[in-house]
Scaffold this motif. Structure first.
Motif, mmCIF file in Angstrom:
data_model
loop_
_atom_site.group_PDB
_atom_site.id
_atom_site.type_symbol
_atom_site.label_atom_id
_atom_site.label_comp_id
_atom_site.label_asym_id
_atom_site.label_seq_id
_atom_site.Cartn_x
_atom_site.Cartn_y
_atom_site.Cartn_z
ATOM 1 N N ASN A 29 0.683 -1.101 -0.056
ATOM 2 C CA ASN A 29 -0.167 0.034 -0.040
ATOM 3 C C ASN A 29 0.938 1.295 -0.054
ATOM 4 O O ASN A 29 0.568 2.268 -0.679
ATOM 5 N N LYS A 30 1.922 1.123 0.627
ATOM 6 C CA LYS A 30 2.683 2.528 0.983
ATOM 7 C C LYS A 30 3.409 2.678 -0.343
ATOM 8 O O LYS A 30 3.735 3.828 -0.723
ATOM 9 N N ILE A 31 4.172 1.495 -1.202
ATOM 10 C CA ILE A 31 4.629 1.587 -2.486
ATOM 11 C C ILE A 31 3.820 2.171 -3.327
ATOM 12 O O ILE A 31 3.892 3.042 -4.312
ATOM 13 N N LEU A 32 2.395 1.582 -3.472
ATOM 14 C CA LEU A 32 1.492 2.323 -4.302
ATOM 15 C C LEU A 32 1.113 3.684 -4.142
ATOM 16 O O LEU A 32 0.958 4.453 -4.990
ATOM 17 N N GLY A 33 0.797 4.267 -2.948
ATOM 18 C CA GLY A 33 0.985 5.611 -2.471
ATOM 19 C C GLY A 33 2.030 6.309 -2.846
ATOM 20 O O GLY A 33 1.846 7.328 -3.667
ATOM 21 N N LEU A 34 3.472 5.922 -2.722
ATOM 22 C CA LEU A 34 4.423 6.526 -3.367
ATOM 23 C C LEU A 34 4.614 6.671 -5.011
ATOM 24 O O LEU A 34 5.040 7.706 -5.538
ATOM 25 N N LEU A 35 3.819 5.717 -5.364
ATOM 26 C CA LEU A 35 3.763 5.426 -7.071
ATOM 27 C C LEU A 35 3.111 6.584 -7.458
ATOM 28 O O LEU A 35 3.057 7.147 -8.573
ATOM 29 N N LEU A 36 1.899 6.986 -6.710
ATOM 30 C CA LEU A 36 0.979 8.115 -6.985
ATOM 31 C C LEU A 36 1.606 9.183 -6.846
ATOM 32 O O LEU A 36 1.262 10.541 -7.468
ATOM 33 N N LEU A 37 2.344 9.565 -5.868
ATOM 34 C CA LEU A 37 2.631 10.771 -5.296
ATOM 35 C C LEU A 37 3.830 11.311 -6.095
ATOM 36 O O LEU A 37 4.157 12.414 -6.732
ATOM 37 N N ASN A 38 4.740 10.187 -6.926
ATOM 38 C CA ASN A 38 5.939 10.490 -7.588
ATOM 39 C C ASN A 38 5.494 11.459 -8.846
ATOM 40 O O ASN A 38 6.436 12.362 -8.744
ATOM 41 N N PRO A 39 4.546 11.164 -9.549
ATOM 42 C CA PRO A 39 4.442 12.107 -10.582
ATOM 43 C C PRO A 39 3.621 13.392 -10.241
ATOM 44 O O PRO A 39 3.750 14.204 -10.904
ATOM 45 N N ALA A 40 3.076 13.663 -9.014
ATOM 46 C CA ALA A 40 2.429 14.762 -8.609
ATOM 47 C C ALA A 40 3.854 15.834 -8.442
ATOM 48 O O ALA A 40 3.487 16.976 -8.659
ATOM 49 N N VAL A 41 4.848 15.225 -8.207
ATOM 50 C CA VAL A 41 5.995 16.151 -8.159
ATOM 51 C C VAL A 41 6.297 16.939 -9.213
ATOM 52 O O VAL A 41 6.481 18.297 -9.729
ATOM 53 N N ASN A 42 6.142 16.264 -10.404
ATOM 54 C CA ASN A 42 6.506 16.718 -11.718
ATOM 55 C C ASN A 42 5.212 17.471 -12.256
ATOM 56 O O ASN A 42 5.578 18.891 -12.908
ATOM 57 N N PHE A 43 4.091 17.303 -11.676
ATOM 58 C CA PHE A 43 3.003 18.265 -12.241
ATOM 59 C C PHE A 43 2.945 19.509 -11.292
ATOM 60 O O PHE A 43 2.778 20.512 -11.872
ATOM 61 N N ILE A 44 3.474 19.660 -10.209
ATOM 62 C CA ILE A 44 3.719 20.743 -9.313
ATOM 63 C C ILE A 44 4.874 21.521 -9.963
ATOM 64 O O ILE A 44 4.548 22.948 -10.194
ATOM 65 N N CYS A 213 -2.951 13.869 -18.314
ATOM 66 C CA CYS A 213 -4.041 13.232 -18.781
ATOM 67 C C CYS A 213 -3.945 11.613 -18.608
ATOM 68 O O CYS A 213 -4.708 10.952 -17.988
ATOM 69 N N VAL A 214 -2.522 11.251 -19.006
ATOM 70 C CA VAL A 214 -2.367 9.780 -18.854
ATOM 71 C C VAL A 214 -2.253 9.358 -17.196
ATOM 72 O O VAL A 214 -2.952 8.418 -16.858
ATOM 73 N N MET A 215 -1.791 10.329 -16.393
ATOM 74 C CA MET A 215 -1.585 9.960 -14.991
ATOM 75 C C MET A 215 -3.102 10.095 -14.547
ATOM 76 O O MET A 215 -3.282 9.241 -13.539
ATOM 77 N N THR A 216 -4.016 10.791 -15.049
ATOM 78 C CA THR A 216 -5.359 10.922 -14.249
ATOM 79 C C THR A 216 -5.993 9.450 -14.873
ATOM 80 O O THR A 216 -6.878 8.996 -13.809
ATOM 81 N N VAL A 217 -5.775 8.918 -15.747
ATOM 82 C CA VAL A 217 -6.467 7.469 -16.248
ATOM 83 C C VAL A 217 -5.729 6.546 -15.218
ATOM 84 O O VAL A 217 -6.441 5.835 -14.712
ATOM 85 N N ILE A 218 -4.532 6.665 -14.921
ATOM 86 C CA ILE A 218 -3.719 5.668 -14.246
ATOM 87 C C ILE A 218 -4.200 5.687 -12.665
ATOM 88 O O ILE A 218 -4.650 4.538 -12.158
ATOM 89 N N CYS A 219 -4.575 6.828 -12.318
ATOM 90 C CA CYS A 219 -4.981 6.974 -10.835
ATOM 91 C C CYS A 219 -6.182 6.630 -10.714
ATOM 92 O O CYS A 219 -6.654 5.934 -9.472
ATOM 93 N N PHE A 220 -6.961 6.583 -11.463
ATOM 94 C CA PHE A 220 -8.689 6.324 -11.511
ATOM 95 C C PHE A 220 -8.664 4.725 -11.385
ATOM 96 O O PHE A 220 -9.433 4.205 -10.886
ATOM 97 N N PHE A 221 -7.788 4.309 -12.531
ATOM 98 C CA PHE A 221 -7.873 2.857 -12.732
ATOM 99 C C PHE A 221 -7.436 2.197 -11.243
ATOM 100 O O PHE A 221 -7.851 1.250 -10.862
#
Length: 383
Positions: A29-44, A213-221
């Motif tokens: 669960n923690k790795i999955l959370g970090l996996l989602l946080l990672n691209p957030a840094v790029n979008f910030i 857009c790609v990351m939005t699809v991934i996170c909702f999946f």
């Protein structure tokens, strides 16, 4: 573009918080959370650029480029955890991440110490409006190719795991395997789309529109399928999952059992049907499904039967998955409680029946009966 990057960043940070800070939270669960946080840094970083602050804070961009290289390793680690494999950071595949990070560090040093102020200005203008700096084009190329390598290796490992253990995996494990197979297939496909767009579209368009857009699809999946397939673990359920996986891997190394030569019509021939009948009787009398963390190994242990025999009886004798069998039993108990225990709330009925939330109870009830609990009660009252 700026609004899209802001919304995507918020989505990813919220999902990261939901996954990373759960109680009794195992490593997947923690790795999955970090996996989602990672691209957030790029979008910030994108928001910083689009807001016109790149010149004042250029190193946010370089930091985001460096952290982006950790996305693929996180996906790879998550996949290995989801198929019960141990982590080994000395594998050759991690060399591609080292090369990527080294390239980002070198180009950051070049920008900071080797470019004149005028050249730095042109460099930043290229990041914002294009053409993208050659150095960053090279970084993006390494990034995309390294990602495709990680995702392909992860997909191959899932395939080999499925092929070697398909006949002895429990229904619980097969459910997780379906989820992680879909997960890596989507990630692989979307990364391939990113490669095509980088090759055919301006890099600025890909960075600020396509990738969000790609990351939005991934996170909702991830949000939908991980909960739908019960792939968000507690500490106890992940420990049980690892135990089941280790047993399955051990069973795969054992020689096949001797062929039985029992005469037709004896107990051995009807053992699947007899075991299936025993399972149904055990579910009815002992109600092991009332435990929301029930697993195939727990059921076989309580019945004092080999896990492979119980799994075969469920899959072949009852033509069901373990997940369906348990939920159908829970729904039958819920219907009895709804009729007989009027003092219980819907949530109370859900928890008494073995569901761990009202939402999962409603989904299962609708799936197996075609009605909601309220509709069931209304129909019962009318009759």
């Amino acid at each position: 573009m700026m609004l899209l990057n802001i919304i995507t960043s918020i989505h990813l940070i919220v999902f990261f918080s939901l996954l990373f800070f759960r109680k009794q939270n195992p490593l997947p669960n923690k790795i999955l959370g970090l996996l989602l946080l990672n691209p957030a840094v790029n979008f910030i970083s994108n928001v910083n650029i689009l807001a016109g602050n790149l010149e004042h804070a250029p190193y946010i961009f370089f930091f985001a480029q460096a952290t982006a290289g950790l996305f693929a390793p996180l996906v790879y680690i998550y996949v290995r955890l989801m198929i019960g494999k141990k982590l080994n950071f000395l594998q050759p595949i991690f060399l591609s991440t080292f090369i990527f990070l080294l390239a980002v560090i070198c180009f950051t040093i070049e920008y900071a110490f080797l470019l004149s102020p005028d050249e730095q200005g042109l460099y930043l203008q290229g990041i914002l409006h294009g053409p993208y700096p050659v150095q960053m084009e090279l970084v993006n190329a390494i990034f995309i190719l390294a990602q495709q390598l990680y995702f392909t290796v992860a997909a191959i490992q899932i395939y080999k795991y499925k092929q070697s253990l398909s006949n002895i995996l429990s229904s619980f494990e097969k459910t997780k395997l379906r989820y992680i197979s879909r997960f890596i297939a989507l990630i692989w496909l979307l990364n391939l789309i990113a490669i095509v767009t980088y090759a055919t579209l301006p890099a600025t368009l890909v960075e600020y529109i396509v990738l969000p857009c790609v990351m939005t699809v991934i996170c909702f999946f991830i949000l939908y399928f991980s909960f739908h397939h019960n792939s968000i673990f507690t500490t106890d359920t992940y420990r049980a999952f690892l135990s089941d996986s280790e047993k399955a891997a051990h069973s795969a190394t054992l020689p096949p059992p001797p062929v039985e030569t029992t005469a037709p019509g004896t107990v051995a021939e009807g053992s699947i049907e007899q075991t299936a009948s025993l399972i149904l009787q055990f579910l009815e009398e002992k109600e092991p499904f009332a435990n929301p963390d029930i697993s195939l190994s727990m059921l076989s242990s309580r019945m004092q039967l080999p896990e492979s025999r119980v799994s075969l009886a469920i899959n072949k004798g009852l033509n069901k998955t373990f997940y369906d069998l348990i939920n159908e039993a829970r729904i039958r108990k819920a219907q009895r409680l709804l009729m007989e225990r009027k003092e219980l709330s819907v949530e109370g009925v859900a928890y008494e029946s073995g569901f761990n939330s009202r939402a999962s109870f409603y989904r299962a009830y609708k799936k197996y009966t075609g009605k909601t609990p309220s509709q069931f009660l209304s129909g019962s009252s009318a009759s």
